[in-house]
Design an enzyme around this catalytic site. Structure first.
Site, mmCIF file in Angstrom:
data_model
loop_
_atom_site.group_PDB
_atom_site.id
_atom_site.type_symbol
_atom_site.label_atom_id
_atom_site.label_comp_id
_atom_site.label_asym_id
_atom_site.label_seq_id
_atom_site.Cartn_x
_atom_site.Cartn_y
_atom_site.Cartn_z
ATOM 1 N N GLU A 89 -13.463 26.382 -9.396
ATOM 2 C CA GLU A 89 -13.301 27.824 -9.511
ATOM 3 C C GLU A 89 -14.634 28.548 -9.518
ATOM 4 O O GLU A 89 -15.683 27.971 -9.768
ATOM 5 C CB GLU A 89 -12.534 28.147 -10.783
ATOM 6 N N GLY A 161 -19.415 22.581 -14.889
ATOM 7 C CA GLY A 161 -20.368 21.531 -14.540
ATOM 8 C C GLY A 161 -21.767 21.825 -15.030
ATOM 9 O O GLY A 161 -22.093 22.945 -15.414
ATOM 10 N N GLU A 162 -22.576 20.782 -15.032
ATOM 11 C CA GLU A 162 -23.972 20.895 -15.445
ATOM 12 C C GLU A 162 -24.848 20.741 -14.195
ATOM 13 O O GLU A 162 -24.966 19.643 -13.652
ATOM 14 C CB GLU A 162 -24.281 19.822 -16.500
ATOM 15 N N LEU A 217 -28.337 27.759 -25.442
ATOM 16 C CA LEU A 217 -28.895 27.354 -26.742
ATOM 17 C C LEU A 217 -27.778 27.298 -27.795
ATOM 18 O O LEU A 217 -27.497 26.260 -28.356
ATOM 19 C CB LEU A 217 -30.002 28.333 -27.146
ATOM 20 N N CYS A 335 -15.158 29.979 -17.632
ATOM 21 C CA CYS A 335 -15.453 28.588 -17.904
ATOM 22 C C CYS A 335 -14.286 27.607 -17.838
ATOM 23 O O CYS A 335 -13.868 27.045 -18.842
ATOM 24 C CB CYS A 335 -16.104 28.467 -19.279
HETATM 25 N N1 SAH Z 1 -23.607 23.429 -17.917
HETATM 26 C C1 SAH Z 1 -24.380 24.619 -17.776
HETATM 27 C C2 SAH Z 1 -23.743 25.700 -16.953
HETATM 28 C C3 SAH Z 1 -22.286 25.940 -17.126
HETATM 29 S S1 SAH Z 1 -21.737 26.799 -18.555
HETATM 30 C C4 SAH Z 1 -24.794 25.132 -19.140
HETATM 31 O O1 SAH Z 1 -24.441 24.522 -20.136
HETATM 32 O O2 SAH Z 1 -25.516 26.113 -19.223
HETATM 33 C C5 SAH Z 1 -22.302 28.451 -18.349
HETATM 34 C C6 SAH Z 1 -22.500 29.180 -19.671
HETATM 35 O O3 SAH Z 1 -21.243 29.503 -20.281
HETATM 36 C C7 SAH Z 1 -23.259 28.354 -20.682
HETATM 37 O O4 SAH Z 1 -24.194 29.160 -21.351
HETATM 38 C C8 SAH Z 1 -22.143 27.915 -21.604
HETATM 39 O O5 SAH Z 1 -22.639 27.514 -22.849
HETATM 40 C C9 SAH Z 1 -21.266 29.142 -21.637
HETATM 41 N N2 SAH Z 1 -19.913 28.937 -22.130
HETATM 42 C C10 SAH Z 1 -19.134 27.857 -22.011
HETATM 43 N N3 SAH Z 1 -17.932 28.050 -22.608
HETATM 44 C C11 SAH Z 1 -17.957 29.305 -23.110
HETATM 45 C C12 SAH Z 1 -17.011 30.100 -23.813
HETATM 46 N N4 SAH Z 1 -15.805 29.635 -24.128
HETATM 47 N N5 SAH Z 1 -17.375 31.353 -24.160
HETATM 48 C C13 SAH Z 1 -18.606 31.833 -23.831
HETATM 49 N N6 SAH Z 1 -19.528 31.135 -23.154
HETATM 50 C C14 SAH Z 1 -19.221 29.880 -22.798
#
Ligand code: SAH
Length: 348
Positions: A89, A161-162, A217, A335
């Site tokens: 997505e 994904g990362e 973070l 997400c």
């Molecule tokens: N894996 C990468 C990129 C994908 S997540 C990372 O960790 O940065 C993209 C962003 O969305 C990240 O900052 C993640 O921590 C945040 N994120 C994930 N789930 C979330 C949620 N339920 N509410 C708000 N932000 C969220």
């Protein structure tokens, strides 16, 4: 799965075409068709025999939009089907300075952050460079853009994904999407978000790609961050911040820190103080966002009053921050949520 032509650079396309007996100038025509996400039957610039020879061995469209849900705030949530039928997505978000597409970098995720829906079904596979590019190409066309007038001006690697766990494909994608012969999206308009894979952050700093690095973070203290993000057991906050500093020095690009506010987990005054302390005297930008709640998640967003209190504490210290508003709440934009509801067979 056939190899994706949408992941190939111009020199690579030249080689492929010459192997099929085509003239090298055909590569430019092919690249233009790929950027516009043309189906092979709709490509009028190439001879039929060449199209046929290419189609036998390669895939032309790496990510097909099978669903596009528009929200009240004009964002669009896309569901893409890959050639092996996996579903990913993305989200298109309208902003004052341009339109941003948020793309996925993997099918599923290995990181298992406690607040995120992307990894709930585990990790399936990395996306290829072609699948990364195809998300942008197909959304750009869907929103009425072409190569000259792009509908997508900014890209964020913040979907499922990362990205740094799919390093080589992501780097190839960054070079492709910013290629003058391709869609030519400025690298300065691209943000890569990572949970903090330290060796890859350092490696990225040496690639000479002026993208924005964002670090997820979510807590400024190791033990509390580890409870939210298991990757913290591998790389501590100190190591991550040292890598971020290195990235800043090498690239000259200010690093962003992502901080999702989660009630009872990271929103106390003490948490704000710890965050302010971490960035004190340093040139970071903090992106706050209220947690996007999802069905299976047990965590909650804080009240507006708590968010205000948190921000007031940051303001006291002079930290640089903004509160981001989450786009497309009415279409499960956050997400991994739409993919999950699709896989569960819910209708939208
Ligand atoms: N894996 C990468 C990129 C994908 S997540 C990372 O960790 O940065 C993209 C962003 O969305 C990240 O900052 C993640 O921590 C945040 N994120 C994930 N789930 C979330 C949620 N339920 N509410 C708000 N932000 C969220």
């Amino acid at each position: 799965m056939k190899e994706h032509l949408q992941g190939m650079s111009l020199p690579e396309l030249e080689q492929i075409i010459s192997a099929k007996g085509g003239k090298s100038y055909r590569a430019g025509q092919l690249l233009q068709a790929l950027v516009l996400d043309k189906a092979v039957a709709d490509i009028t610039t190439l001879p039929q025999s060449l199209k046929q020879a290419l189609a036998e061995e390669y895939s032309f469209n790496a990510a097909e939009i099978i669903k596009a849900l528009s929200s009240k705030d004009n964002s669009v949530k896309y569901l893409y089907k890959l050639n092996d039928s996996n579903i990913i997505e993305g989200v298109f978000i309208c902003q004052s300075y341009g339109n941003t597409l948020c793309i996925s970098t993997q099918v599923g995720c290995k990181m298992h952050c406690a607040f995120c829906a992307s990894g709930l079904d585990g990790f399936v596979r990395n996306l290829t460079a072609g699948e990364l590019a195809a998300q942008v190409y197909s959304a750009n066309v869907h929103k009425g853009g072409d190569r000259q007038k792009r509908a997508v001006s900014n890209v964020v690697l913040m979907g499922a994904g990362e990205p740094l766990d799919n390093y080589d494909n992501v780097i190839k994608f960054l070079r492709l999407i910013s290629d003058k012969n391709g869609l030519n999206i400025s690298l300065r308009n691209i943000t890569l978000s990572t949970c903090g894979l330290v060796p890859q952050i350092k490696r990225l700093a040496g690639e000479g790609l002026p993208i924005t690095l964002a670090i997820s973070l979510h807590h400024a203290k190791d033990d509390r961050r580890a409870a939210l993000m298991p990757i913290n057991n591998k790389y501590s906050i100190g190591e991550i911040m040292a890598a971020a500093e290195y990235y800043y020095k090498k690239s000259g690009r200010r690093v962003s820190l992502e901080y999702a506010l989660i009630e009872g987990k990271n929103t106390d005054i003490a948490d704000a103080k710890a965050l302010a302390e971490l960035v004190k005297g340093k040139d970071y930008h903090i992106n706050l966002i209220a947690l996007n709640e999802f069905k299976e998640g047990k965590m909650q967003a804080p009240s507006a009053a708590n968010i205000k209190r948190f921000m007031a504490e940051l303001a006291k210290s002079g930290a640089n921050y903004t509160l981001r508003h989450s786009a497309g709440g009415d279409i499960d934009a956050a997400c991994g949520q739409l993919r999950r509801s699709y896989l569960e067979g819910e209708s939208h």
